[in-house]
Design a protein around this motif. Structure first.
Motif, PDB file in Angstrom:
ATOM      1  N   ALA A 200       0.825  -1.212   0.000  1.00  0.00           N
ATOM      2  CA  ALA A 200       0.000   0.000   0.000  1.00  0.00           C
ATOM      3  C   ALA A 200       0.854   1.256   0.000  1.00  0.00           C
ATOM      4  CB  ALA A 200      -0.929  -0.003   1.215  1.00  0.00           C
ATOM      5  N   LEU A 201       1.899   1.270   0.825  1.00  0.00           N
ATOM      6  CA  LEU A 201       2.771   2.438   0.877  1.00  0.00           C
ATOM      7  C   LEU A 201       3.607   2.572  -0.395  1.00  0.00           C
ATOM      8  CD1 LEU A 201       3.699   2.249   4.627  1.00  0.00           C
ATOM      9  CD2 LEU A 201       2.714   4.244   3.497  1.00  0.00           C
ATOM     10  N   ALA A 202       3.954   1.434  -1.015  1.00  0.00           N
ATOM     11  CA  ALA A 202       4.660   1.503  -2.300  1.00  0.00           C
ATOM     12  C   ALA A 202       3.775   2.136  -3.366  1.00  0.00           C
ATOM     13  CB  ALA A 202       5.086   0.099  -2.731  1.00  0.00           C
ATOM     14  N   ILE A 203       2.478   1.813  -3.356  1.00  0.00           N
ATOM     15  CA  ILE A 203       1.525   2.429  -4.280  1.00  0.00           C
ATOM     16  C   ILE A 203       1.457   3.938  -4.031  1.00  0.00           C
ATOM     17  CG2 ILE A 203      -0.926   2.576  -4.878  1.00  0.00           C
ATOM     18  CD1 ILE A 203      -1.096  -0.456  -4.283  1.00  0.00           C
ATOM     19  N   CYS A 204       1.393   4.318  -2.749  1.00  0.00           N
ATOM     20  CA  CYS A 204       1.330   5.739  -2.406  1.00  0.00           C
ATOM     21  C   CYS A 204       2.560   6.487  -2.906  1.00  0.00           C
ATOM     22  CB  CYS A 204       1.215   5.905  -0.892  1.00  0.00           C
ATOM     23  SG  CYS A 204      -0.362   5.412  -0.171  1.00  0.00           S
ATOM     24  N   LEU A 232      -7.154   4.834  -1.900  1.00  0.00           N
ATOM     25  CA  LEU A 232      -5.811   5.379  -2.048  1.00  0.00           C
ATOM     26  C   LEU A 232      -5.790   6.890  -1.864  1.00  0.00           C
ATOM     27  CD1 LEU A 232      -2.809   5.260  -2.905  1.00  0.00           C
ATOM     28  CD2 LEU A 232      -3.591   5.252  -5.290  1.00  0.00           C
ATOM     29  N   PHE A 233      -6.620   7.592  -2.625  1.00  0.00           N
ATOM     30  CA  PHE A 233      -6.504   9.049  -2.656  1.00  0.00           C
ATOM     31  C   PHE A 233      -7.172   9.742  -1.472  1.00  0.00           C
ATOM     32  CE2 PHE A 233      -5.168   8.156  -6.929  1.00  0.00           C
ATOM     33  CZ  PHE A 233      -4.234   9.152  -7.190  1.00  0.00           C
ATOM     34  N   SER A 234      -8.345   9.313  -1.072  1.00  0.00           N
ATOM     35  CA  SER A 234      -9.048  10.052  -0.017  1.00  0.00           C
ATOM     36  C   SER A 234      -8.818   9.475   1.374  1.00  0.00           C
ATOM     37  CB  SER A 234     -10.552  10.091  -0.310  1.00  0.00           C
ATOM     38  OG  SER A 234     -11.117   8.806  -0.216  1.00  0.00           O
ATOM     39  N   HIS A 235      -8.064   8.372   1.459  1.00  0.00           N
ATOM     40  CA  HIS A 235      -7.833   7.757   2.770  1.00  0.00           C
ATOM     41  C   HIS A 235      -6.341   7.580   3.041  1.00  0.00           C
ATOM     42  CE1 HIS A 235      -8.828   5.690   6.367  1.00  0.00           C
ATOM     43  NE2 HIS A 235      -8.637   4.459   5.929  1.00  0.00           N
ATOM     44  N   TRP A 236      -5.654   6.783   2.220  1.00  0.00           N
ATOM     45  CA  TRP A 236      -4.227   6.555   2.469  1.00  0.00           C
ATOM     46  C   TRP A 236      -3.402   7.811   2.211  1.00  0.00           C
ATOM     47  CZ3 TRP A 236      -3.784   1.248  -0.525  1.00  0.00           C
ATOM     48  CH2 TRP A 236      -4.463   0.257   0.214  1.00  0.00           C
ATOM     49  N   TYR A 237      -3.671   8.510   1.107  1.00  0.00           N
ATOM     50  CA  TYR A 237      -2.937   9.751   0.862  1.00  0.00           C
ATOM     51  C   TYR A 237      -3.290  10.812   1.904  1.00  0.00           C
ATOM     52  CZ  TYR A 237      -0.644   8.730  -3.600  1.00  0.00           C
ATOM     53  OH  TYR A 237       0.179   8.230  -4.571  1.00  0.00           O
ATOM     54  N   ALA A 238      -4.538  10.825   2.338  1.00  0.00           N
ATOM     55  CA  ALA A 238      -4.935  11.813   3.340  1.00  0.00           C
ATOM     56  C   ALA A 238      -4.099  11.657   4.606  1.00  0.00           C
ATOM     57  CB  ALA A 238      -6.422  11.670   3.666  1.00  0.00           C
ATOM     58  N   MET A 239      -3.880  10.406   5.038  1.00  0.00           N
ATOM     59  CA  MET A 239      -3.148  10.212   6.282  1.00  0.00           C
ATOM     60  C   MET A 239      -1.637  10.293   6.103  1.00  0.00           C
ATOM     61  SD  MET A 239      -3.644   6.136   7.148  1.00  0.00           S
ATOM     62  CE  MET A 239      -5.422   6.252   7.173  1.00  0.00           C
ATOM     63  N   THR A 240      -1.127  10.105   4.892  1.00  0.00           N
ATOM     64  CA  THR A 240       0.324  10.208   4.691  1.00  0.00           C
ATOM     65  C   THR A 240       0.764  11.616   4.304  1.00  0.00           C
ATOM     66  OG1 THR A 240       0.054   9.426   2.404  1.00  0.00           O
ATOM     67  CG2 THR A 240       0.645   7.783   4.068  1.00  0.00           C
ATOM     68  N   LEU A 241      -0.120  12.379   3.670  1.00  0.00           N
ATOM     69  CA  LEU A 241       0.239  13.723   3.205  1.00  0.00           C
ATOM     70  C   LEU A 241      -0.493  14.832   3.950  1.00  0.00           C
ATOM     71  CD1 LEU A 241       0.265  13.125  -0.660  1.00  0.00           C
ATOM     72  CD2 LEU A 241       2.191  13.021   0.921  1.00  0.00           C
ATOM     73  N   GLY A 242      -1.382  14.454   4.876  1.00  0.00           N
ATOM     74  CA  GLY A 242      -2.100  15.466   5.628  1.00  0.00           C
ATOM     75  C   GLY A 242      -3.175  16.169   4.832  1.00  0.00           C
ATOM     76  N   LEU A 243      -3.820  15.470   3.898  1.00  0.00           N
ATOM     77  CA  LEU A 243      -4.880  16.076   3.098  1.00  0.00           C
ATOM     78  C   LEU A 243      -6.181  16.155   3.900  1.00  0.00           C
ATOM     79  CD1 LEU A 243      -4.419  14.104  -0.255  1.00  0.00           C
ATOM     80  CD2 LEU A 243      -3.226  16.164   0.496  1.00  0.00           C
ATOM     81  N   THR A 244      -6.989  17.154   3.617  1.00  0.00           N
ATOM     82  CA  THR A 244      -8.346  17.222   4.158  1.00  0.00           C
ATOM     83  C   THR A 244      -9.261  16.458   3.215  1.00  0.00           C
ATOM     84  OG1 THR A 244      -7.978  19.377   5.187  1.00  0.00           O
ATOM     85  CG2 THR A 244     -10.257  18.727   4.783  1.00  0.00           C
TER      86      THR A 244
END
Length: 557
Positions: A200-204, A232-244
């Motif tokens: 999952a993190l490799a995908i991110c 990926l975009f609204s959950h994993w990226y949100a928690m790794t990049l600090g997205l709202t």
């Protein structure tokens, strides 16, 4: 594309470099406690509040016996409770997975059995279908009221004696399963794709290298959480990049919500990009005619894409014309190629996109073509395997067979030809890609929502077409009509003539053996999750052929 060592070190020093997603979440929550993490309407929650609720929900789940290696079913629409519960479960080392809200009860039952889920989380509107499935569950948690064995509020208040939250999430390992992503089931029962924290993190990381995602940005969650793209975009990226992350429970309302959210990253299936293009070409024709930067800025602002620095068309074949259109008005839309099993496989690069291709291999990914053109791929984002399937889809050298046929140009850019099993071979032995023909048809007019081409072992090709409601409404306005007027005999005749002209326009771009000799415009659109489309908007070709057998035969008579 490769990133420099210095850039890689800088990225790995962020939450994207964490060994697991719980570790990434904890880092992000600690670094930006007062920033908004989740939104839905007027409701919002900060990262600090998000982390506190995750801690409480995790203890509640632990009190039910959920722990490392157990599965947790989520049958929810797009709502913040998905993020809260999914994140809490992953902190236990459990494997949360989502079911499509539109899935029939029989499919829900199958997936729950395959995943061996004993605990499910749902909402009141979907509770009857969960009950109808007859699944044997120990606990059913309802997030928005009573009806199950307990409410989310009761779960958050539950106590698990001796539970150590920090020890639990720190014990999660990179090779532990993070989720199951069930395939659309176009070729048989859905298969549970097993992804680990590592994959999952490799995908991110690979996706971030391609898109250059903005930190502390905004994302809109409207595709089902069962769809890897949304997760990926609204959950994993949100928690790794600090997205709202803003939840949109009704996918039909996404266009109206875009101006409010003004996402910095927006990813959608090509069908929505085509609809947004139709809106611009009809409702904003004056700005389009001006074609200067000020006019393009007005268009982007009215669409809600004026802050968008990363845009991607994913999950289905894209039309080069649509990609070119959005780039021309300043929306940096790229095409990409990936699967539930591994993503991204290939992606266009900003400023170097080759039309008609999905770009070169994604960072860290290797791809090659087999003798018959099938795309083979390997990389760190590859799944561990299919749940409960003994046949390993990955060979001894780590290559995964995609089932797609492709071609590579001299620069290593990949063009997708079609699904290996869906190629049309007519009665003269000519090979054709139905997906390419269908893309040409839908690109010819915003009036056409879906196209399904039939022609295997036949003398010529025919097509079933559906109207696009948004395109039809715009067309009605252009004819000084109300949308309902198109249902009248005169309106229907006008619509058919316009669609027929569009099919001829598409035929002019196709080889003689690919052209559509006859077509049928159906009266209603096909909706994702219905009889004709999977929840991810892929054509259910076998089901369509059976359901419309009489209409198809009449086109050949």
């Amino acid at each position: 594309m490769t990133i420099t060592t210095a850039a890689a070190r800088a990225r790995d020093a962020t939450a994207l470099g964490a060994p697991t997603l719980p570790a990434a979440f904890q880092r992000t929550a600690a670094e930006r406690p007062r920033e908004v993490a989740l939104r839905a309407g007027a409701w919002s929650i900060t990262w600090e509040e998000y982390a506190a609720r995750v801690r409480r929900i995790a203890e509640g789940l632990a009190s039910l016996g959920l722990g490392r290696g157990d599965t947790l079913a989520l049958l929810l629409t797009n709502r913040p409770e998905f993020n809260l519960v999914d994140t809490a479960a992953m902190h236990l080392g459990a494997t949360p997975f989502s079911l499509y809200p539109v899935a029939p009860a029989e499919q829900i039952a199958y997936v729950l059995r395959d995943a061996d889920a004993r605990v499910a989380v749902t909402e009141q509107a979907l509770l009857p279908r969960l009950r109808e499935s007859g699944a044997e569950l120990d606990h059913v948690i309802v997030v928005d009221g009573p009806g199950g064995t307990m409410t989310l509020e009761q779960l958050e208040a539950a106590v698990a004696p001796g539970f150590d939250f920090d020890a639990a999430w720190r014990a999660v390992a990179p090779d532990d399963l993070i989720t199951l992503v069930y395939t659309s089931g176009t070729t048989g029962p859905p298969k549970g794709v097993e992804h680990t924290h590592s994959s999952a993190l490799a995908i991110c990381r690979a996706g971030d290298d391609v898109l250059g995602l903005q930190r502390r940005g905004r994302v809109l969650s409207y595709l089902s959480p069962a769809h890897l793209v949304d997760r990926l975009f609204s959950h994993w990226y949100a928690m790794t990049l600090g997205l709202t992350s803003t939840s949109c429970p009704d996918p039909m309302a996404v266009a109206a919500l875009l101006p409010e959210v003004r996402p910095t990253v927006f990813v959608s299936v090509p069908r929505l990009w085509q609809k947004l293009r139709a809106v611009v070409e009809t409702a904003m024709a004056d700005d389009l005619a001006a074609a200067d930067e000020a006019a393009c800025e007005r268009i982007r602002r009215r669409l809600g894409l004026d802050a968008c620095t990363s845009a991607l068309a994913a999950a289905a074949p894209s039309q080069p014309e649509t990609l070119s259109f959005f780039n021309a008005i300043g929306v940096p839309l790229l095409d990409g190629y990936g699967m539930c099993e591994i993503a991204p496989i290939a992606a266009q690069r900003r400023g170097a996109a080759v039309p008609g291709t999905v770009g070169p291999a994604a960072p860290g990914v290797e791809l090659r073509l087999d003798e018959d053109g099938e795309i083979l791929v390997r990389g760190p984002g590859l799944m561990r395997g299919y749940r409960n399937h003994r046949d390993n889809p990955v060979d001894a050298d780590g290559w995964f067979r995609t089932g797609d046929v492709g071609a590579l140009n001299g620069d290593g850019c990949l063009r997708i030809v079609d699904r290996k099993k869906e190629l049309i071979i007519n009665d003269a032995g000519k090979n054709m890609s139905p997906a390419n023909i269908e893309a040409a048809i839908t690109a010819s007019s915003p009036l056409i929502g879906c196209a399904c081409v039939v022609g295997d072992r036949r003398p010529y090709n025919v097509a079933l077409l559906t109207p696009d409601p948004l395109g039809a409404a715009a067309f009605a306005r252009s004819q000084a009509m109300m949308p309902d007027d198109l249902a009248s005999p005169a309106g229907r005749s006008l619509l058919r003539a316009e669609v027929a002209a569009a099919v001829e326009q598409a035929n002019a771009r196709l080889a003689p053996h690919e052209r559509i000799e006859r077509h049928l415009l159906l009266s209603a659109e096909w909706r994702p999750g219905g009889d004709e489309l999977t929840p991810t908007s892929k054509l259910k070709r076998r089901a369509i052929a059976e359901r419309y057998a009489d209409q198809i035969e009449r086109m050949y008579s």
